[in-house]
Motif scaffolding. Sequence first.
Motif, PDB file in Angstrom:
ATOM      1  N   SER A 191     -53.541  38.877 -42.884  1.00 51.08           N
ATOM      2  CA  SER A 191     -53.510  39.223 -44.397  1.00 51.08           C
ATOM      3  C   SER A 191     -54.517  38.405 -44.941  1.00 51.08           C
ATOM      4  O   SER A 191     -55.076  38.416 -46.206  1.00 51.08           O
ATOM      5  N   THR A 192     -55.156  37.392 -44.233  1.00 51.56           N
ATOM      6  CA  THR A 192     -56.204  36.358 -44.778  1.00 51.56           C
ATOM      7  C   THR A 192     -57.656  36.975 -44.749  1.00 51.56           C
ATOM      8  O   THR A 192     -58.482  36.328 -45.319  1.00 51.56           O
ATOM      9  N   VAL A 193     -57.680  37.988 -44.068  1.00 54.92           N
ATOM     10  CA  VAL A 193     -58.796  38.639 -43.771  1.00 54.92           C
ATOM     11  C   VAL A 193     -59.280  39.635 -44.700  1.00 54.92           C
ATOM     12  O   VAL A 193     -58.466  40.859 -44.798  1.00 54.92           O
ATOM     13  N   LYS A 194     -60.427  39.516 -45.626  1.00 52.98           N
ATOM     14  CA  LYS A 194     -60.542  40.696 -46.651  1.00 52.98           C
ATOM     15  C   LYS A 194     -61.480  42.052 -45.654  1.00 52.98           C
ATOM     16  O   LYS A 194     -61.166  43.095 -45.904  1.00 52.98           O
ATOM     17  N   LYS A 195     -62.420  41.517 -44.663  1.00 53.92           N
ATOM     18  CA  LYS A 195     -63.190  42.420 -44.083  1.00 53.92           C
ATOM     19  C   LYS A 195     -63.507  41.710 -42.843  1.00 53.92           C
ATOM     20  O   LYS A 195     -64.310  40.667 -42.861  1.00 53.92           O
ATOM     21  N   GLY A 196     -63.172  42.373 -41.809  1.00 60.41           N
ATOM     22  CA  GLY A 196     -63.326  41.729 -40.336  1.00 60.41           C
ATOM     23  C   GLY A 196     -63.113  42.655 -39.326  1.00 60.41           C
ATOM     24  O   GLY A 196     -62.690  43.901 -39.581  1.00 60.41           O
ATOM     25  N   LEU A 197     -62.903  41.956 -38.018  1.00 60.97           N
ATOM     26  CA  LEU A 197     -62.444  42.752 -36.955  1.00 60.97           C
ATOM     27  C   LEU A 197     -61.205  42.212 -36.224  1.00 60.97           C
ATOM     28  O   LEU A 197     -61.089  41.154 -36.140  1.00 60.97           O
ATOM     29  N   TYR A 198     -60.303  43.369 -35.441  1.00 61.48           N
ATOM     30  CA  TYR A 198     -59.258  42.790 -35.049  1.00 61.48           C
ATOM     31  C   TYR A 198     -59.527  43.241 -33.566  1.00 61.48           C
ATOM     32  O   TYR A 198     -59.616  44.287 -33.306  1.00 61.48           O
ATOM     33  N   ALA A 199     -59.672  42.331 -32.783  1.00 61.72           N
ATOM     34  CA  ALA A 199     -60.025  42.581 -31.592  1.00 61.72           C
ATOM     35  C   ALA A 199     -58.904  42.470 -30.298  1.00 61.72           C
ATOM     36  O   ALA A 199     -58.243  41.435 -30.065  1.00 61.72           O
ATOM     37  N   VAL A 200     -58.407  43.707 -29.509  1.00 60.59           N
ATOM     38  CA  VAL A 200     -57.252  43.571 -29.060  1.00 60.59           C
ATOM     39  C   VAL A 200     -57.250  43.396 -27.476  1.00 60.59           C
ATOM     40  O   VAL A 200     -56.598  42.955 -26.781  1.00 60.59           O
ATOM     41  N   ASN A 201     -58.429  44.212 -27.206  1.00 55.32           N
ATOM     42  CA  ASN A 201     -58.475  44.043 -25.542  1.00 55.32           C
ATOM     43  C   ASN A 201     -60.160  44.183 -25.155  1.00 55.32           C
ATOM     44  O   ASN A 201     -61.099  44.501 -26.120  1.00 55.32           O
ATOM     45  N   PHE A 202     -60.658  43.399 -24.150  1.00 54.92           N
ATOM     46  CA  PHE A 202     -61.746  43.288 -23.605  1.00 54.92           C
ATOM     47  C   PHE A 202     -62.086  43.783 -22.443  1.00 54.92           C
ATOM     48  O   PHE A 202     -61.325  44.058 -21.487  1.00 54.92           O
ATOM     49  N   GLY A 203     -63.394  44.225 -22.226  1.00 58.61           N
ATOM     50  CA  GLY A 203     -63.895  44.585 -20.920  1.00 58.61           C
ATOM     51  C   GLY A 203     -64.750  43.468 -20.299  1.00 58.61           C
ATOM     52  O   GLY A 203     -64.476  42.443 -20.233  1.00 58.61           O
ATOM     53  N   GLY A 204     -65.972  43.810 -19.901  1.00 59.52           N
ATOM     54  CA  GLY A 204     -66.768  42.974 -19.457  1.00 59.52           C
ATOM     55  C   GLY A 204     -67.495  42.171 -20.223  1.00 59.52           C
ATOM     56  O   GLY A 204     -67.662  42.297 -21.255  1.00 59.52           O
ATOM     57  N   GLY A 205     -67.926  40.973 -19.757  1.00 61.54           N
ATOM     58  CA  GLY A 205     -68.702  39.771 -20.609  1.00 61.54           C
ATOM     59  C   GLY A 205     -69.497  39.153 -19.498  1.00 61.54           C
ATOM     60  O   GLY A 205     -69.371  39.012 -18.398  1.00 61.54           O
ATOM     61  N   GLN A 206     -70.248  38.165 -20.211  1.00 63.47           N
ATOM     62  CA  GLN A 206     -70.991  37.087 -19.599  1.00 63.47           C
ATOM     63  C   GLN A 206     -71.312  35.962 -20.585  1.00 63.47           C
ATOM     64  O   GLN A 206     -71.135  36.139 -21.586  1.00 63.47           O
ATOM     65  N   VAL A 207     -71.511  34.824 -19.606  1.00 62.99           N
ATOM     66  CA  VAL A 207     -71.764  33.541 -20.469  1.00 62.99           C
ATOM     67  C   VAL A 207     -72.645  32.733 -19.831  1.00 62.99           C
ATOM     68  O   VAL A 207     -73.001  32.759 -18.727  1.00 62.99           O
ATOM     69  N   ASP A 208     -73.654  32.055 -20.642  1.00 61.16           N
ATOM     70  CA  ASP A 208     -74.312  30.886 -19.827  1.00 61.16           C
ATOM     71  C   ASP A 208     -73.729  29.609 -20.058  1.00 61.16           C
ATOM     72  O   ASP A 208     -73.291  29.105 -21.087  1.00 61.16           O
ATOM     73  N   ILE A 209     -73.546  28.837 -19.050  1.00 60.35           N
ATOM     74  CA  ILE A 209     -72.836  27.674 -18.788  1.00 60.35           C
ATOM     75  C   ILE A 209     -73.572  26.776 -19.634  1.00 60.35           C
ATOM     76  O   ILE A 209     -72.625  25.930 -20.470  1.00 60.35           O
ATOM     77  N   THR A 226     -62.711  46.567 -25.751  1.00 55.34           N
ATOM     78  CA  THR A 226     -62.389  47.852 -25.539  1.00 55.34           C
ATOM     79  C   THR A 226     -61.370  48.536 -26.270  1.00 55.34           C
ATOM     80  O   THR A 226     -61.362  49.641 -26.410  1.00 55.34           O
ATOM     81  N   GLU A 227     -60.873  47.750 -26.944  1.00 55.79           N
ATOM     82  CA  GLU A 227     -59.982  47.990 -28.250  1.00 55.79           C
ATOM     83  C   GLU A 227     -59.822  47.261 -29.615  1.00 55.79           C
ATOM     84  O   GLU A 227     -59.634  46.144 -29.392  1.00 55.79           O
ATOM     85  N   ALA A 228     -60.476  47.799 -30.669  1.00 58.57           N
ATOM     86  CA  ALA A 228     -60.772  47.002 -31.663  1.00 58.57           C
ATOM     87  C   ALA A 228     -60.450  47.739 -32.841  1.00 58.57           C
ATOM     88  O   ALA A 228     -60.496  49.099 -33.090  1.00 58.57           O
ATOM     89  N   TYR A 229     -60.051  47.135 -33.994  1.00 59.78           N
ATOM     90  CA  TYR A 229     -59.873  47.688 -35.475  1.00 59.78           C
ATOM     91  C   TYR A 229     -60.635  47.000 -36.544  1.00 59.78           C
ATOM     92  O   TYR A 229     -60.875  45.852 -36.497  1.00 59.78           O
ATOM     93  N   LEU A 230     -60.848  47.610 -37.502  1.00 63.11           N
ATOM     94  CA  LEU A 230     -61.504  47.009 -38.753  1.00 63.11           C
ATOM     95  C   LEU A 230     -60.199  46.496 -39.456  1.00 63.11           C
ATOM     96  O   LEU A 230     -58.921  46.816 -39.414  1.00 63.11           O
ATOM     97  N   ILE A 231     -60.395  45.414 -39.945  1.00 63.63           N
ATOM     98  CA  ILE A 231     -59.442  44.954 -41.057  1.00 63.63           C
ATOM     99  C   ILE A 231     -60.102  44.949 -42.411  1.00 63.63           C
ATOM    100  O   ILE A 231     -61.273  44.503 -42.646  1.00 63.63           O
ATOM    101  N   GLU A 232     -59.293  45.516 -43.189  1.00 67.52           N
ATOM    102  CA  GLU A 232     -59.767  45.647 -44.717  1.00 67.52           C
ATOM    103  C   GLU A 232     -58.543  45.300 -45.454  1.00 67.52           C
ATOM    104  O   GLU A 232     -57.549  45.794 -45.482  1.00 67.52           O
ATOM    105  N   ASN A 233     -58.982  44.458 -46.605  1.00 71.90           N
ATOM    106  CA  ASN A 233     -58.253  43.756 -47.492  1.00 71.90           C
ATOM    107  C   ASN A 233     -56.843  43.309 -46.807  1.00 71.90           C
ATOM    108  O   ASN A 233     -55.735  43.731 -47.667  1.00 71.90           O
ATOM    109  N   GLY A 234     -56.780  42.572 -45.854  1.00 66.64           N
ATOM    110  CA  GLY A 234     -55.453  42.260 -45.172  1.00 66.64           C
ATOM    111  C   GLY A 234     -54.820  42.993 -44.434  1.00 66.64           C
ATOM    112  O   GLY A 234     -53.716  42.659 -43.920  1.00 66.64           O
ATOM    113  N   LYS A 235     -55.220  44.340 -43.953  1.00 65.19           N
ATOM    114  CA  LYS A 235     -54.568  45.060 -43.383  1.00 65.19           C
ATOM    115  C   LYS A 235     -55.490  45.779 -42.116  1.00 65.19           C
ATOM    116  O   LYS A 235     -56.573  45.793 -42.183  1.00 65.19           O
ATOM    117  N   ILE A 236     -54.668  46.266 -41.028  1.00 58.36           N
ATOM    118  CA  ILE A 236     -55.370  46.766 -40.046  1.00 58.36           C
ATOM    119  C   ILE A 236     -55.860  48.191 -40.301  1.00 58.36           C
ATOM    120  O   ILE A 236     -55.117  48.760 -40.691  1.00 58.36           O
TER     121      ILE A 236
END
Length: 477
Positions: free
Chosen positions: A375-393, A403-413
């Motif tokens: 509810s605190t996000v006006k416009k953003g992303l809700y990421a629920v599941n991930f696939g591959g990734g990489q990191v530089d230590i 792999t599963e994500a949603y827009l957040i608009e005006n505090g709602k998914i």
Amino acid sequence: MADMKVTENLFFDKTGMDKKAVDRIVADALKGCDDGELFLEYAQSESFLFDDGRIKNASFDTSQGFGLRAVSGETTGFAHSSTLSQDAIARAGTTVKAVRTGRGGTLADPPRGTNQQLYTDANPLPLVPFDVKVETLAAIDAYARKKEPKVKQVTASLAGSWQAIQIRRADGYAAADIRPLVRINVSVVVSDGVRMETGSYGTGGRATYGEFMTEETWKRAVDEAIRQALVNLSSIDAPGGEMPVVLGPGWPGVLLHEAVGHGLEGDFNRKKTSAFSDLIGKRVAAKGVTVIDDGTFADRRGSLTIDDEGTPTERTVLIEDGILVGYLQDRLNARLMKMKPTGNGRRESHAHSPMPRMTNTFMLAGDKTKEEIISTVKKGLYAVNFGGGQVDITSGKFTFSATEAYLIENGKIGPAVKGATLIGSGPEVMKRVSMIGNDLQLDPGVGTCGKDGQGVPCGVGQPTLKIERLTVGGTAV
């Protein structure tokens, strides 16, 4: 720990090796060294792959061998073989002696003992007949196709292993462990006639097939795989740019594992190649962020009764209320950094030398509900599941695909999005955590961690988190 008699039967009675003679070889090889051990292993594994309505692959493998390691200062001598014999161990001893040249080291104290056993020592492989395993996979395929007409392809797999290890040191210390591990996975492809999307789900742990092959469990896996695929089938292109990102509970902890966990392993910090080097006692994350590695959860995929050096695993606090308080240590790096081992010395097999690795790594819960955070996000992303990734230590910079994500608009998914990539720096992201959910979850038991060419089972977890700013790489034009 596991019954020593079981492993001694595998490593001595069946091979004809004399235990006292082997101990003399180890003592001679490690004389004058700072540390080291003989690691004995016997393992069985199997896998079944059901695809396109039939068994595509069924395999069974048995392996055995030893690894002998001698440690002097920062130098390691390591020799291994798939032959379990006194002659092979003696030849390995001659090889590893080279590291002690000119040294008169005192062997480090052995690990402390433990009487705990975190999982069954039963071998899961023979407990369920071959035809029952195949029938279960066929039932998964049939259920998925009947449940959803849009399902065009079903891939289901079962995997199990049973690993018996024994560790013997020059000071007479000996420890043993027997480790079962099973996993079931379901992946589906759905189509609406215009586009095709996939969804997958898996679960497992250090147990027998038992609960993981029940109809309730595999139907839940199928239902979740289909749900994810249908969500992606209706998805729109992901936006790009810097925005607030809310991470879901459970498996999204893989981002924490990669972006923060690896940077807290002792070897990187001893060599000062981690973004977290020399920061003990300093703030490295927002207030409220507490990160823990715990190898003592019963039956969890990442848990171990003892690590691969014989040290009992434990609950290690790494970050407490945003302050860095510890690292993950094996024996070598702990000794050189004048810290205590934390039970995180792990190796893929007898053919690999141990190094600091995570077990089950997660962030503790806060006091916010998911709904409050969204509810605190006006416009953003809700990421629920991930696939591959990489990191530089060294820098802490990471890239992860959602792999599963949603827009957040005006505090709602809002609508589901496809093609979202999260880009950032682990240390920076931890400082941008502004809300922590009360819904801590661990992943369902599917994680495998890779480092320096070695893969080991691991666990991750976290509650719902809000990150104030994170770069999202999108596909929207």
